[in-house]
Write an enzyme that holds these catalytic residues in place. Structure first.
Site, mmCIF file in Angstrom:
data_model
loop_
_atom_site.group_PDB
_atom_site.id
_atom_site.type_symbol
_atom_site.label_atom_id
_atom_site.label_comp_id
_atom_site.label_asym_id
_atom_site.label_seq_id
_atom_site.Cartn_x
_atom_site.Cartn_y
_atom_site.Cartn_z
ATOM 1 C CG HIS A 31 -77.943 -40.490 -101.936
ATOM 2 N ND1 HIS A 31 -78.209 -41.770 -101.523
ATOM 3 C CD2 HIS A 31 -76.711 -40.199 -101.456
ATOM 4 C CE1 HIS A 31 -77.168 -42.243 -100.840
ATOM 5 N NE2 HIS A 31 -76.245 -41.303 -100.790
ATOM 6 C CG HIS A 73 -89.551 -49.870 -102.952
ATOM 7 N ND1 HIS A 73 -88.877 -49.713 -104.147
ATOM 8 C CD2 HIS A 73 -90.780 -49.346 -103.140
ATOM 9 C CE1 HIS A 73 -89.670 -49.109 -105.015
ATOM 10 N NE2 HIS A 73 -90.833 -48.873 -104.430
ATOM 11 C CD GLU A 123 -89.931 -50.614 -107.986
ATOM 12 O OE1 GLU A 123 -89.012 -49.771 -108.082
ATOM 13 O OE2 GLU A 123 -91.139 -50.320 -107.996
ATOM 14 C CG HIS A 166 -94.826 -51.739 -103.508
ATOM 15 N ND1 HIS A 166 -94.795 -52.118 -104.829
ATOM 16 C CD2 HIS A 166 -94.193 -50.541 -103.451
ATOM 17 C CE1 HIS A 166 -94.176 -51.188 -105.543
ATOM 18 N NE2 HIS A 166 -93.807 -50.220 -104.733
#
Lengths: 250, 250, 250, 250
Positions: free
Chosen positions: B73, B131, B161, B193
Site C-alpha cells: 500500500h 512473513h 510476524e 527469515h
C-alpha cells in the site's frame, strides 16, 4: 435496515456520550430510492462537506462495511480527498470495517458462534451468506471460514458475487452428508440479497439450490447489525480512531 | 536474492521483449546494506523520478510482494503521489502482488502443490513460512491455507510476524499426529527469515520448535521467486497492467 | 550561469552554515544539454526522491524563479505531490520566487536602482528584459514597472514572451523623446535571451528594434543572480521557510 | 449583493442556455450571516459534493473573485481535492478570476473607463477601492493602476488591506494638486468595505482621509458585478472552461 441503524446509533451514543453522530450513505442507489420516499440522505462527501462547513475539527468516519473491499477503499479515497481540502477538517480518519485485523477474525468468529440459532445441532451445517467481491479483500470470507471451521467443521461461508459461491459450498455439504443447513446473512442488513438471492422462491435461490441437493434449508433473516456483539466490533474500531484524537496523557 | 531477481528479469523480458526494465527496492535497510557493498539501488520514488525525467509516458510498476500489506500500500501511495506530479508520467499503474485476486489464491495453491519436494509423502506435513503482518492483509495467509487444505489437509501456512504463528501451527500438527514436516519459505527470497527464524539453531527457530514437539523438520531453502510457476503469476499481473496501456483495437 | 549559481550557493551557505545544499534543475532542456557535456543534473523530483531516501526530515525548496508563473507553480505541484508520499519528508516547503510579496516589489525596485550602470544619466532610459509569460503572474512585470517609474520615470520593463513587448515599450520611449537606452536582463542568468533576443545582431533583436527607432542601445550582459542585493532577497525567502522549521521558542 | 448575483446569473443563463447554474459561497461569515436570516447557502465543497451525488459529469466552477489571491487559490485547492474523489466528477475545472490574464487587465481597464461617472472631468481623480491582500496577487492592483494611468493619469487604485493604501494614494493626489476625487468600489459587491471603510463617517474612512487632505470625495456605491461589461469578462472565463468540455470537432 432502519432498525439496525438505530441500534448502531444507540450503541455509539452509549459508548461516546456527547459526541455528535451523523449518517452518510455510500450507495447512490439507496440514496435515490429513499429520496423517492422523501428522505434526503447524505453521501459521504456531502456529509463531510457539511461538517467541514460547520467547523468540525475532528471527525472519525466509521465504516459499516463487512470487509475492506472496493466500497471501503472508495470511502478511504473520499476521506483522503477531504484531507487535502484547504481550510478542511484538521483530524479526519476512517475506522476499519468489521473484518479489519486478524483479531477481528477471531472476535467475529466468536460472535457468530454465539449468534447461531439455539435449535441448530452440530450435525446441521450453517452457511453464512457474504456479499462477495472481485476485489482482493474477498479473501477475508475464506479466512473467516477457516477460523469458523477450526471451531466447528460444519460452518461455511458462501458469497453472492465472489468466491466461494453457493454451488461450491453445496458440493462441500453434500460430500459431508449434510441434510439440514441454516442460511444466515453475513451482511449488516438482511435486505434484497437475503430475502431474494438467499431465501427467495427463484429456482436459483440458495434455498432452492440446497433443496435440489437434498438439503433442507432453514432461513434466518437477520443482518449482522442486529446483534450487539457484532455492532460492538465496529464500535471498537470507532473507539480506536477517537482515541487517536485524544491529547497524549502526561 | 540476486539469482531470484535475475530469473524474474529474464521471465519479464521474455514476456515483453523490447520493454525497458528497471528495478526499485522499497526497503531502505536493503538499500543501505547494498550501498555499503558499493551497489547503488534506487527507491521506488527515485526510480520513478528518473523515468519521469527520461520522458517515459507509460510505466507499469509490478509489485513483487506476496500480499497486499503495508509495503504494497505504500507502493500504491508512492505511485498515487507520482500521478499528481506536474508534467509527470501520463500512464502509471501498479500490478497486484502475488496474492491479488481470488483467482491468484487458486493459481498459487496449484503452483505450491507442484513445487512440493518429490520425496514428501501425504503423511508428512508441509509448513509454508509467510512473513505475516499486523495489516489486515494478513488474512490472505489464512485464506491460502484454506485453499491448500482443501487439496491436501496436511498443508499449513504459519507466519513470522502475524497469525497464525508457528506455535499455533505446531499444536495443529501435534493433534494430527504428524511426525515429519517440511518447512518451506513462502517469501520471494529465502533470506534471513528462512535461514535463521526457520532453519537456524536458535532455541526458538521453527525447526527447533517442531523438534521439541517431536516433529522432524526438513528444511527447504528456496524462495518463491526461484520457481517459474510462481514468477509467472507476477508476470501475469504485469501483463494485465501493460494491456491497459494498449490502444483499444478497432 | 555557473558563476551565478556559485554565488547563490556561497550566499546560502554563509547565511545558513551547516545546512546541506542541493541543486535541482527544473528545465528538462538544460538537463539534457548538460548531460551531453557529461554533467548529470537532478530534476526537482529526482533531487527530492534522493533526499527522501537519505532520510531528510526537513527540506526547504527555494525557487530561483523571478515570478510565480507556470514553472514556479509546477515546482509547488511537485512539492505537493512529495508531501503525499508514504514515509516521505515530514516538513517540506517552497520559498517564494524573487517577486513574491508586495514588499519584494519594493526591495527589488531598490536593488535594481542600486545596480544601474553608474554612467547612466536620468535622461537615458533603462529597459529591463523580463522573460514574460501567458500565465497571470505576468502582471508582476507591470507592477514592478509601476514601482520603478514612481522612483524614476525613465525605467521600463519589457518582456520576451509576455506583455508589454519591446515594440510597445519602444513606442513609449519614442514618445518621451529618449535617445539612449540601457538594455539590462531581468532574468537570473544572462543567457540566450540576453545574448540573442536582446543584444544579438538579428533584425528583430531589441538592440536593433531600438536602433530603428533612433535610440542608441547600451547593453548590459549580467543576470540578476550576479548581484548580491538580489540574491539576498531569495535568501530571505529561504530564511522564512527555514524559520518555520524551528521549534517555537518558550 | 443579491441584485448583483441575479444579474450575473441572468447573463450566464443567456450565454449558456440550458446549462444548470448553482451558487456556492466561499465565505463562512456570509454563510453564517444568511443562515441566521433563514437562507441556507452552500460552501463550494458542499455544492460540489451535491453535484457529484446528482451525477454531474462536467462542472465548470467560475470564480467571481477579482484577483487570484488566497481565496481563489483555496477554491482551486478545493476543486483539486474533488478531482481526487473516487467516483467523482469526470471533468471539473475552475475559471479565472476577473483579473486572470494580461488580456483581462486590458479589458478591465476599458470597462472601468466606460463605467466612470459621466459628470467626472479629466481634472477629477478616480480612486478605485480594491480589497487588497498580503498574497502575492496583490500585485494585480498595481498592474491595473499602471494600465489605467496609461489611458488617464488621474486614475488610481488603492486597497483596504494591501498596498497601496489610501494614505499613499492620497499623497499622490495631493502632489498632483487634485481637489476632487471619485471613490469607486473595485469589488464585485458594494458591501461593508464600500459603505463603511470608503464612504463611512469614521475618522479614517477614505472619504474623510481625502477631506483632511483638502480633497472633495464623491462616492459611488456600486460594485463591479453591477456592470454588464465587467460581468461579461467573468462570463468569458466561464466560456473558456465550458469550451474545453466540448468534444473536438472533426
Amino acid at each position: 435496515a432502519q432498525a439496525a441503524f438505530s441500534r448502531i446509533e444507540r450503541r455509539v451514543k452509549e459508548a461516546f456520550p456527547g459526541v455528535p453522530v451523523r449518517w452518510a450513505y455510500t450507495s447512490a442507489i439507496i440514496r435515490k430510492k429513499l429520496a423517492r420516499q422523501g428522505k434526503q440522505l447524505d453521501s459521504t462527501a456531502t456529509a463531510l462537506a457539511k461538517m467541514m462547513d460547520e467547523g468540525f475539527t475532528h471527525v472519525a468516519v466509521q465504516s459499516l462495511h463487512t470487509i475492506g473491499g472496493e466500497e471501503y477503499h472508495d470511502l478511504v479515497g473520499t476521506v483522503r480527498a477531504f484531507r487535502m481540502m484547504p481550510e478542511g477538517i484538521d483530524h479526519l480518519q476512517v475506522g476499519y470495517p468489521l473484518l479489519g485485523t486478524e483479531e477481528d477474525l477471531m472476535k467475529v468468529t466468536e460472535a457468530l458462534l454465539e449468534n447461531l440459532p439455539p435449535q441448530r445441532t452440530r450435525q446441521d451445517a450453517v452457511v453464512l451468506m457474504g456479499h462477495g467481491t472481485p476485489h482482493p479483500a474477498n479473501a477475508f470470507y475464506t479466512a473467516l471460514m477457516y477460523h469458523l471451521q477450526r471451531r466447528d467443521p460444519n460452518l461455511y461461508v458462501a458469497t453472492v458475487e465472489g468466491a466461494p459461491g453457493i454451488d461450491e459450498v453445496t458440493d462441500m455439504l453434500r460430500r459431508r452428508g449434510i441434510t439440514t443447513a441454516y442460511l444466515i446473512p453475513f451482511m449488516s442488513v438482511a435486505g434484497d440479497h437475503a430475502r431474494n438471492d438467499m431465501a427467495g422462491d427463484d429456482e436459483d435461490s440458495w434455498k432452492n439450490v440446497l433443496a435440489r441437493a437434498g438439503i433442507d434449508a432453514k432461513v434466518v433473516l437477520k443482518g449482522t447489525a442486529e446483534y450487539d456483539n457484532i455492532v460492538d466490533i465496529w464500535v471498537d474500531h470507532l473507539r480506536t480512531v477517537l482515541r487517536r484524537f485524544e491529547p497524549p496523557a502526561n
